[in-house]
Structure formats: C-alpha cells, structure tokens
Design an enzyme around this catalytic site. Structure first.
Site: not given
Ligand code: NAD
Ligand code: UPG
Length: 328
Positions: A11, A139, A206, A281, A284
C-alpha cells in the site's frame, strides 16, 4: 518533504506513486516484507528500522519533514496469534519510538494505517467509526493500541493525526508497474489470480457455514489507488490545518462473499477455478463492510473503483509478473 515509513510495501508504494506527483518524498523501509522493485525512482530511500532512533534522528535533522505517513507493520492475523511479541514489538513499540522522535524534532503531523480488524466481530451490517472497537487478535489489538497512544499524545503533546482504518486492500496501479506482492501471499484475490495463472493447484475457501447468504465470509474490497487518494486528502487536511485529529473508515461500502470474489475473478479472466471447500480460518469475522460516509462528509473522499476494476488491475499485474518470471 513527506516521510513515508513502509513505502516499499504494497500500500505504501502505491501511495508514494501518487504522492511524488505533488511532493518530495523520502521512504524509510527495512525490506522485512517490502520489495526494492516497488520503490519509486523519484523518492529518496533510507534503508533502516523505524524503531531505530539514530536513523530517525538522521532523517529528521537532515530533511524538512512536514508529515509522517506510517504504513510499516506486520499484518498477518494468523501469525499475530502465533507470535504476538513480534506484533507488539514492531507495530506498537517501534511506533512509539517513531512518534517520540518526531516530537523531539517538533514534527507534528502523522497519518496512520489502521484496520477494520480493530472492530472485531461487528454487530451491524455497515460499520461506521462510532461502532465499538473490540479486536479479536493481537494484530488488531496492536493497531488499536497505537490509535489510543495517538489520542493521548495528541492531548499531551499536540500531535496532529489521522487514523485510516482500511477494509480489504486489493488491486494494482493502473500503470501496471506495481501491484500486490506479499511473501507468503495469504490474501484472497492474489491467491485466486495466482491459481488462475497456474501457479497454485487450487483455491481453498475457508468456511462455508457462516451466517451469510452463501455461507462464505463477506468483505469490503477497496482499490489500493482509492486508498492512496484518501491518504493524500488526509495529508493535506493535516498540513493545511483543516483537521487536528480524525479517524476514518476506508471501504467501498459493498460486501462480496468469497464465492462472489472467485466468480468475479473467473469472469474477468475467462478462466475457471478449482475450488476446495475447507474449514474456517481462525480469527475471521463473518462479514466486514465499511460505512465511509464520515470521510466523504469531512474530507470529500469516496471510493471510485469497484470489485471488477480491482480484479482487472490485479490481473494485469499478475500476468506481468508471470511474464517477467518466465523471461528470467
Ligand atoms: N493489505 C491490507 O489489506 C491491509 C488492510 C488494513 C490495514 N493494512 C495496514 O496497511 C499497512 C500496509 O500494509 P501492506 O499490505 O502494504 O503491507 P506490506 O507488508 O506490503 O508493507 C509493509 C512495509 O513496511 C516495512 N516495514 C515493516 N516493519 C518495518 C520496520 N520495523 N522498519 C521499517 N520498515 C518496516 C516492510 O518492509 C514493508 O515494506 C500495514 O500497516 C497494515 O497493517 C493493510
Ligand atoms: O486462500 C484464501 C484466502 C482467504 N480466504 C478468505 O477470504 C477472505 C479475505 O481474506 P484475506 O484476503 O486474507 O483478508 P482478511 O483476512 O480479511 O484481512 C485483510 O483485511 C483486513 C481488514 O478487513 C486487514 O486488517 C488485514 O491486514 C488484511 O490482510 C476471508 O474471509 C478469508 O477467510 C479464503 O477463503 N481463502
């Protein structure tokens, strides 16, 4: 100049790609889960840990930082249950060091990546920011702890902050240059697309016994570029003094079940999936859907891209990844 912590991640890298159009950007990342290939060439890169006061002092004393945008965290629910120390250490302790060092250098604007996981099991269909926060895993708790710390630091030290609680981030940049890369990948949409590209034998769904119309979990998928745009609005709200604090949900306001997401991926790609129905899982909730009315009202942001557009952009990115892999 804006400091983006975690700008080599999924992100963060999408935010940087938009932000470099209007601001000078410096990225701090330790590449624990990020990738060098996601770093924008217009940004300055500092490799280091966000909990390292020396690195932070170096940045804050050498660059005129107007605001810090903090994306860096560990964010796998299952891993957080197995290894909570890692989550409290990286997501909470290191963030406190970051905040404390910012304040030492009188840097007061902070944008924080939080999550729908702070709500736990919701009691309503559309979750707004007034719903109680009651996370059900380390988390989500680590993110809520930081939210509470921000509230206290704001009152005591005049920190300005905006918390953005994302629902399920997905999709890739329209340029096709960057997209979702996690290793291991646990997120639904990339897993489905990797399967449809022949990189995985099957998809496991899941849980089929949730209290939802088709029994599978419902989530609110939000395009990563929509997220980036929300961050930019939040950033200027702080910098321009329009807001001192704020907590906002970022979602599309529409829920899709796991089965519906698979069907949409099949439609977009023209391929059919091999599905295995598996157990739930742990950790969830059955459904998570955002109300993002508050940020629309206060900052004028709403999601512009729907599930099909999310999957189309992700598909383009995953196909490109296969092409690069095949060439090497
Ligand atoms: N992906 C999602 O669906 C989702 C949903 C809700 C919230 N978030 C939040 O959004 C943020 C970004 O998520 P993402 O999916 O891009 O994750 P990501 O793992 O792709 O990115 C995290 C980045 O932070 C860096 N990092 C981690 N710890 C560090 C440290 N101690 N010092 C310096 N760099 C560090 C990693 O190397 C990585 O580049 C996170 O805070 C996550 O909790 C993500
Ligand atoms: O192989 C898979 C992977 C996921 N799922 C399901 O798909 C949905 C979405 O799962 P996933 O894509 O892993 O996302 P979440 O677990 O919902 O979590 C995401 O979205 C959250 C906010 O809603 C954030 O906090 C997390 O960081 C981010 O990973 C869930 O019901 C999972 O159980 C499956 O059924 N099969």
């Amino acid at each position: 100049m804006i400091l983006v912590v975690g700008g080599a991640g999924y992100i963060g890298s999408h935010l940087v790609k938009e932000l470099v159009k209007s601001e000078k950007v410096i990225i701090l990342d330790n590449f624990s889960t990020g990738f060098r290939s996601l770093i924008d060439s217009n940004a300055i890169l500092i490799e280091g840990n966000l909990g390292d006061e020396k690195v932070l002092s170096h940045i804050f004393s050498n660059y005129a930082i107007q605001a810090v945008m903090h994306f860096a965290a560990n964010s796998l629910v299952g891993e957080s249950v197995q290894n909570p120390y890692k989550y409290y250490e990286n997501n909470v302790c290191a963030t406190v060091t970051l905040l404390n060092t910012m304040l030492k250098y009188n840097i007061k604007n902070f944008i924080f990546s939080s999550t729908a996981a702070t709500y736990g099991i919701p009691k309503v269909e559309f979750i707004d920011e007034d719903q109680p926060t009651s996370p059900i895993n380390p988390y989500g708790r680590s993110k809520l702890m930081v939210e509470n710390i921000l509230e206290d630091f704001s009152k005591a030290y005049g920190l300005n902050y905006i918390v953005l609680r994302y629902f399920n981030a997905a999709g890739a940049h329209e340029s096709g240059e960057i997209g979702e890369s996690h290793n291991p990948e646990t997120h639904l949409i990339p897993i489905i697309l990797q399967h449809l590209l022949g990189q995985r034998e099957k998809i496991s769904v899941f849980g089929t016994d949730y209290a939802t119309p088709d029994g599978t979990c419902i989530r609110d998928y939000i395009h990563v570029t929509d997220l980036a745009e929300a961050h930019i609005k939040a950033l200027y709200a702080l910098i321009d003094g329009k807001k001192q604090t704020g907590v906002y949900n970022l979602g599309n306001g529409k829920g899709y079940s796991v089965k519906e997401v698979i069907e949409t991926c099949e439609k977009v790609t023209g391929k059919s999936a091999n599905i295995e129905y598996a157990n739930r899982r742990p950790g969830d909730p059955a459904h998570l859907i955002a109300s993002s009315a508050k940020i629309y009202k206060e900052l004028g942001w709403k999601a512009e891209r729907n599930l099909e557009q999310i999957i189309e952009s992700a598909w383009k990115w995953h196909q490109k990844m296969v092409a690069i892999h095949d060439k090497n």
